[in-house]
Motif scaffolding. Structure first.
Motif, mmCIF file in Angstrom:
data_model
loop_
_atom_site.group_PDB
_atom_site.id
_atom_site.type_symbol
_atom_site.label_atom_id
_atom_site.label_comp_id
_atom_site.label_asym_id
_atom_site.label_seq_id
_atom_site.Cartn_x
_atom_site.Cartn_y
_atom_site.Cartn_z
ATOM 1 N N ARG A 133 0.830 -1.212 0.000
ATOM 2 C CA ARG A 133 0.000 0.000 0.000
ATOM 3 C C ARG A 133 0.866 1.265 0.000
ATOM 4 N N LEU A 134 2.149 1.097 0.341
ATOM 5 C CA LEU A 134 3.074 2.241 0.345
ATOM 6 C C LEU A 134 3.832 2.363 -0.975
ATOM 7 N N GLY A 135 3.536 1.445 -1.909
ATOM 8 C CA GLY A 135 4.252 1.442 -3.178
ATOM 9 C C GLY A 135 5.477 0.548 -3.175
ATOM 10 N N LEU A 136 5.631 -0.235 -2.080
ATOM 11 C CA LEU A 136 6.763 -1.153 -1.961
ATOM 12 C C LEU A 136 6.242 -2.580 -2.066
ATOM 13 N N ARG A 137 6.071 -3.043 -3.289
ATOM 14 C CA ARG A 137 5.512 -4.375 -3.521
ATOM 15 C C ARG A 137 6.562 -5.452 -3.246
ATOM 16 N N ARG A 138 6.140 -6.481 -2.523
ATOM 17 C CA ARG A 138 7.064 -7.570 -2.209
ATOM 18 C C ARG A 138 7.169 -8.552 -3.372
ATOM 19 N N PRO A 139 8.356 -9.104 -3.622
ATOM 20 C CA PRO A 139 8.515 -10.125 -4.664
ATOM 21 C C PRO A 139 7.765 -11.402 -4.286
ATOM 22 N N LYS A 140 7.475 -12.223 -5.268
ATOM 23 C CA LYS A 140 6.818 -13.502 -5.003
ATOM 24 C C LYS A 140 7.759 -14.452 -4.270
ATOM 25 N N LEU A 141 9.033 -14.424 -4.629
ATOM 26 C CA LEU A 141 10.009 -15.247 -3.922
ATOM 27 C C LEU A 141 10.333 -14.612 -2.576
ATOM 28 N N GLY A 142 10.615 -15.439 -1.578
ATOM 29 C CA GLY A 142 10.971 -14.937 -0.257
ATOM 30 C C GLY A 142 12.324 -14.254 -0.256
ATOM 31 N N PRO A 143 12.643 -13.494 0.806
ATOM 32 C CA PRO A 143 13.883 -12.696 0.825
ATOM 33 C C PRO A 143 15.163 -13.523 0.723
ATOM 34 N N MET A 144 15.227 -14.655 1.426
ATOM 35 C CA MET A 144 16.443 -15.465 1.390
ATOM 36 C C MET A 144 16.545 -16.259 0.088
ATOM 37 N N GLU A 145 15.421 -16.756 -0.393
ATOM 38 C CA GLU A 145 15.441 -17.486 -1.658
ATOM 39 C C GLU A 145 15.844 -16.552 -2.796
ATOM 40 N N LEU A 146 15.343 -15.328 -2.766
ATOM 41 C CA LEU A 146 15.682 -14.348 -3.802
ATOM 42 C C LEU A 146 17.161 -13.977 -3.739
ATOM 43 N N LYS A 147 17.685 -13.846 -2.536
ATOM 44 C CA LYS A 147 19.109 -13.516 -2.393
ATOM 45 C C LYS A 147 19.974 -14.657 -2.926
ATOM 46 N N ASN A 148 19.586 -15.890 -2.625
ATOM 47 C CA ASN A 148 20.366 -17.032 -3.091
ATOM 48 C C ASN A 148 20.317 -17.179 -4.610
ATOM 49 N N LEU A 149 19.145 -16.940 -5.193
ATOM 50 C CA LEU A 149 18.975 -17.155 -6.627
ATOM 51 C C LEU A 149 19.477 -15.990 -7.476
ATOM 52 N N ALA A 150 19.225 -14.768 -7.008
ATOM 53 C CA ALA A 150 19.537 -13.591 -7.827
ATOM 54 C C ALA A 150 20.536 -12.630 -7.191
ATOM 55 N N GLY A 151 20.952 -12.914 -5.952
ATOM 56 C CA GLY A 151 21.891 -12.036 -5.280
ATOM 57 C C GLY A 151 21.298 -10.709 -4.839
ATOM 58 N N LYS A 152 19.958 -10.631 -4.786
ATOM 59 C CA LYS A 152 19.295 -9.386 -4.416
ATOM 60 C C LYS A 152 19.080 -9.344 -2.905
ATOM 61 N N THR A 153 19.763 -8.416 -2.259
ATOM 62 C CA THR A 153 19.735 -8.326 -0.802
ATOM 63 C C THR A 153 18.489 -7.593 -0.320
ATOM 64 N N PRO A 154 17.785 -8.126 0.689
ATOM 65 C CA PRO A 154 16.635 -7.394 1.228
ATOM 66 C C PRO A 154 17.079 -6.110 1.922
ATOM 67 N N VAL A 155 16.199 -5.129 1.932
ATOM 68 C CA VAL A 155 16.479 -3.873 2.627
ATOM 69 C C VAL A 155 16.249 -4.073 4.114
ATOM 70 N N LEU A 156 17.209 -3.653 4.930
ATOM 71 C CA LEU A 156 17.046 -3.672 6.386
ATOM 72 C C LEU A 156 16.721 -2.250 6.825
ATOM 73 N N ASP A 157 15.502 -2.047 7.272
ATOM 74 C CA ASP A 157 15.012 -0.698 7.548
ATOM 75 C C ASP A 157 15.651 -0.100 8.793
ATOM 76 N N VAL A 158 16.101 1.161 8.680
ATOM 77 C CA VAL A 158 16.660 1.883 9.816
ATOM 78 C C VAL A 158 15.897 3.190 10.061
ATOM 79 N N GLY A 159 14.677 3.272 9.534
ATOM 80 C CA GLY A 159 13.851 4.451 9.799
ATOM 81 C C GLY A 159 13.159 5.045 8.599
#
Length: 399
Positions: free
Chosen positions: A256-282
């Motif tokens: 709803r904020l314009g940040l759509r989540r991928p269909k693949l989970g964060p760790m699976e996506l990182k392993n397959l495509a090397g895309k690191t999830p964002v760790l929010d700091v504020g």
């Protein structure tokens, strides 16, 4: 060129391995080699260790993971360092690390090309200064983030304001009072947008693709620590489901904020495509409050701003490209022996990927950050020690 040709350049024969790059990865390999009594030579084109950290990072940067996961082999952080050390603390640690292990890189030495010379059975490395270095072992440590990625948008050349890649961004104080378009929604894009807001700028962040945003901590524990613990006992997809459930509990529906989540989970996506999830700091709270505005993909840059794929058009004073970096290995390594992909990343996934043929190695190219680089460095030192003591040995299991 698959085989170096003889020329008149002076050649310096090295008794130990040649390491290209004096960032954290190169320092880690040099230290691990020194620990087993093997001298090495480190070539670095800049004037300091960790030039990316010293010259291409913004002032408010902190390590995204707890410090115990960012230490280099054989030497931890000082006791007084916080859980998430700052950029300047990390740089001081790296400088102390180099001193502790007697690592003295040859600064100002840019590698033009490197190739295996079959005539002498060694690697020949040419530098811009005209000197050749020759070694039985070549360690590529220039890293995944050697060169900034600068996308080409239609109309970019006619934009009347500043266009800055994050490699040249230092502080939001340089943009106070300005309306700024931040292109990219990874960790850098989020943190730069946060920094701009805190310095009284008006950030608008482009979110072109899907993105996983996770809390940096869950219930007082580092999300990374929780993830690594769960992966010891549970399948990756169950861990991903847990992470997404916790993120939804803490953040709500980010779609709803314009940040759509991928269909693949964060760790699976990182392993397959090397895309690191964002760790929010504020930043997420500021997006929710409207202080950081989320924009769709850029269609065109205008003289005064940008047009977006959803038909909107906005005026901006400056554009910051938080579009990341890429490897530059393919521009200078002439014979990679199948170790690298065409993008200059390790072909084999972690925990492999560090060892090639004919004495070629790479460190820090498996998208596993400092922890992965430390793993590679220890393996490389063990393998070179084995080969030096037993030249007939052709294999060391990649454990």
């Amino acid at each position: 060129m698959g085989e170096a040709e003889a020329d008149s350049s002076p050649s310096t024969w090295l008794p130990g391995p040649l390491i290209v790059g004096a960032g954290p990865s190169g320092l880690a390999v040099a230290a691990c080699l020194a620990d087993v009594g093997i001298p090495s030579t480190v070539l670095e084109k800049s004037s300091c260790v960790a030039s990316l950290w010293q010259h291409r990072t913004y002032d408010r940067l902190r390590l995204h993971l707890p410090k115990q996961f960012c230490e280099l082999p054989l030497m931890g952080f000082p006791d007084g360092f916080p859980k998430y050390p700052s950029k300047h603390q990390f740089i001081s640690y790296l400088e102390s690390y180099a001193t502790a292990f007697g690592i003295r890189p040859r600064f100002g030495t840019e590698v033009l090309d490197a190739a295996f010379d079959r005539g002498i059975g060694a690697w020949r490395v040419r530098t811009r200064g005209g000197e050749d270095f020759v070694s039985r072992w070549l360690v590529v440590a220039t890293g995944e983030n050697a060169e900034p990625v600068v996308p080409e948008f239609p109309g970019m050349e006619r934009f009347g304001g500043r266009v800055v890649h994050t490699c040249a961004y230092r502080s939001g104080a340089d943009f106070t009072g300005e309306k700024v378009l931040v292109v990219g929604c990874g960790n850098s894009g989020m943190e730069v947008s946060l920094d701009l807001f805190r310095n009284d700028a008006r950030p608008h962040m482009v979110v072109r693709n899907t993105v996983h945003v996770l809390p940096r901590e869950m219930l007082g524990w580092s999300t990374f620590v929780v993830t690594m613990a769960l992966l010891r006992w549970l399948p990756l997809r169950l861990v991903d489901q847990f992470l997404c459930a916790m993120a939804h509990l803490m953040f709500g529906d980010t779609d709803r904020l314009g940040l759509r989540r991928p269909k693949l989970g964060p760790m699976e996506l990182k392993n397959l495509a090397g895309k690191t999830p964002v760790l929010d700091v504020g930043a997420l709270a500021l997006i929710r409050s409207g202080n950081i505005k989320v924009m769709r993909g850029v269609k065109e840059i205008t003289r005064g701003g940008a047009k977006f794929v959803d038909g909107m058009e906005e005026q901006f004073d400056a554009i910051i490209l938080a579009t990341g970096y890429r490897s530059n290995v393919s521009s200078w390594l002439m014979d990679d022996g199948g170790l690298f992909t065409k993008e200059g990343m390790a072909k084999d996934p972690f925990p492999g990927g560090w060892k090639g043929e004919k004495g070629l190695y790479c460190v820090g190219f498996t998208r596993r950050g400092l922890l992965g680089a430390s793993h590679d460095a220890l393996n490389i030192a063990r393998d070179i020690l084995l080969r030096r003591n037993n030249p007939s040995s052709h294999h060391l299991a990649k454990q």
